[in-house]
Design a protein around this motif. Structure first.
Motif, short mmCIF file in Angstrom:
data_model
loop_
_atom_site.label_atom_id
_atom_site.label_comp_id
_atom_site.label_asym_id
_atom_site.label_seq_id
_atom_site.Cartn_x
_atom_site.Cartn_y
_atom_site.Cartn_z
N LEU A 30 49.14 71.56 87.19
CA LEU A 30 47.91 72.33 87.25
C LEU A 30 47.67 72.98 85.90
O LEU A 30 48.44 73.83 85.46
N VAL A 69 45.04 77.53 86.42
CA VAL A 69 44.64 77.48 87.82
C VAL A 69 45.35 78.60 88.57
O VAL A 69 46.53 78.87 88.37
N GLY A 128 45.58 68.95 88.49
CA GLY A 128 44.52 69.94 88.68
C GLY A 128 44.05 70.46 87.34
O GLY A 128 44.86 70.78 86.47
N GLY A 138 42.22 67.20 91.18
CA GLY A 138 41.48 68.35 91.66
C GLY A 138 40.80 69.07 90.51
O GLY A 138 41.44 69.40 89.51
N PHE A 171 39.33 72.47 89.76
CA PHE A 171 39.34 73.81 90.34
C PHE A 171 38.15 74.61 89.81
O PHE A 171 38.28 75.60 89.10
#
Length: 411
Positions: A15, A19, A58, A80, A82
């Motif tokens: 991530l 995040v 992410g 992903g 975010f």
């Protein structure tokens, strides 16, 4: 039954861009132990190195996942974003690699709406200009151009989740709300639709933009549209940077046609905090410039972290693509005691029949199955009963089907 999928403790999740830790908490709660949080954005070789052995990635808005980077990240099976926007990812390239991309289209709605309302008040009272004067030692209390927002007309371009939330807040402060959207939308409160963008621009004291980045919205507020706005009106852009011609906006402000502007998004934004930022709007009185922070509140980021992480977990756990922005939506209820097979393939004739021959040829019962396709890709989820043992060659034969992009096994 054989362990056919990658165990959760071996799935690596990266991530980037700070995040929120709420995302990590979601993964941990679902048994994903290998979660790495990286505070900043990466690019080039550094980004490619981080992606090399990642399974789930992410990002927020500054990391760019291009087609070559996606192709090189051979283990990544979902992404992903975010945030709301997904234009930082080559969505088509991801789809053709069998990688669904998820985002959080609604979690920061309130934060963006609150920023817009605050900017409307600040611009109406000419606070940016007065603050700059006081900061340089000038004490100027004149009321010229300072107005209440009560009784003024707010024009909202794009009446979706954020636009309608702004509408409710603005009406609570006594503003008259008009809106324009290319899709018929139910008005909230006493808001009234406008028949055209030109009509909205002509009658609004404040115009705020809440539209997505599409070919139709690119440059929609240029010199002509700005000229249609009322003398002394203000413009707010918390939507997308390429919606407004910032050169034309700067000219409209310097000429006095517009009384102020607030801009949170720009056509070109620094990829890192140490990169310089430059805009034609710098140095103009009664202008608020913010570094793409519309949704940057603790509450919004925590909510976004949870929302996107939960979508990624659902896809990893059971293959659900509900909420994916680049993929057909497939969701098959989980059945106890079954092994789930995910087969992503080019949309060509005969694939489903070939998939089912792999199962029937081994006397494996199909307890549930769901297929959806778009113009490019097909995605079939199959729940299989029967004795699955090592050496049956199910995965090998599924991967050998012509047109196969990606095969995963869940259990």
């Amino acid at each position: 039954m054989a362990r056919l999928s990658v165990p959760k403790d071996r799935i690596r999740i990266v991530l980037l861009e700070g995040v929120h830790a709420s995302a990590r908490d979601v993964f941990l709660a679902h048994g994903y132990e290998n979660v790495e949080l990286v505070s900043g954005a990466l690019d080039g070789a550094a980004l490619q190195a981080r992606l090399a052995d990642a399974h789930i990635v992410g990002i927020r808005s500054r990391t760019k996942l291009t087609a070559p980077l996606i192709a090189a990240a051979e283990r990544v099976f979902c992404i992903g974003c975010f945030c709301i926007g997904t234009n930082q990812v080559d969505l088509q390239a991801a789809k053709l690699r069998g990688i669904p991309v998820f985002n959080a289209p609604y979690s920061n709605t309130r934060s963006v709406a609150e920023l817009v309302i605050g900017e409307i008040i600040m611009l109406a009272r000419r606070v940016p200009e007065k603050s700059a004067q006081a900061a340089t030692g000038h004490w100027r209390k004149d009321v010229s151009g300072a107005r209440e927002i009560r009784g003024k007309t707010l024009g909202i371009v794009g009446y979706g989740h954020i636009g309608s939330q702004v509408s409710v807040l603005a009406e609570g402060l006594g503003m008259h709300v008009r809106y324009f959207d290319i899709v018929d939308k139910l008005a909230l409160g006493n808001a009234q639709p406008c028949p055209s963008l030109d009509a909205l621009l002509a009658e609004s004291d404040v115009v705020t933009l809440h539209v997505p980045a599409t070919p139709a919205t690119r440059g929609m507020i240029g010199a002509r549209a700005l000229a249609r706005m009322k003398q002394g009106a203000v413009l707010i852009n918390a939507a997308r940077g390429d919606v407004v011609d910032v050169e034309a906006l700067a000219e409209a402000l310097r000429s006095g046609h517009l009384a102020g502007a607030a801009v949170d998004v720009f056509p070109s934004e620094p990829a890192r905090e140490d990169e310089p930022f430059s805009s034609p709007l710098q140095g103009i009185a009664n202008v608020i410039l913010t570094p793409h922070i519309g949704g940057s509140t603790e509450e919004a980021q925590a909510s976004i972290g949870r929302e996107v992480a939960e979508k990624l977990v659902r896809y990893s756990d059971n293959g659900s693509t509900v909420g994916a922005v680049n993929f057909v939506e497939v969701s098959l209820p989980v059945q106890a005691g079954m092994t789930r097979f995910l087969h992503i393939h080019r949309n060509v004739p005969g694939v489903l029949a070939a998939v089912n021959r792999v199962f029937s040829g081994r006397a494996l019962n199909i307890a549930g199955q769901y297929l959806r396709t778009d113009a490019d890709v097909g995605y079939v989820v199959s729940d299989i009963g029967g004795d699955l043992v090592e050496g049956m060659g199910v995965r090998r034969d599924l991967e050998a089907i012509e047109g196969t992009i990606r095969v995963r096994f869940l259990y």
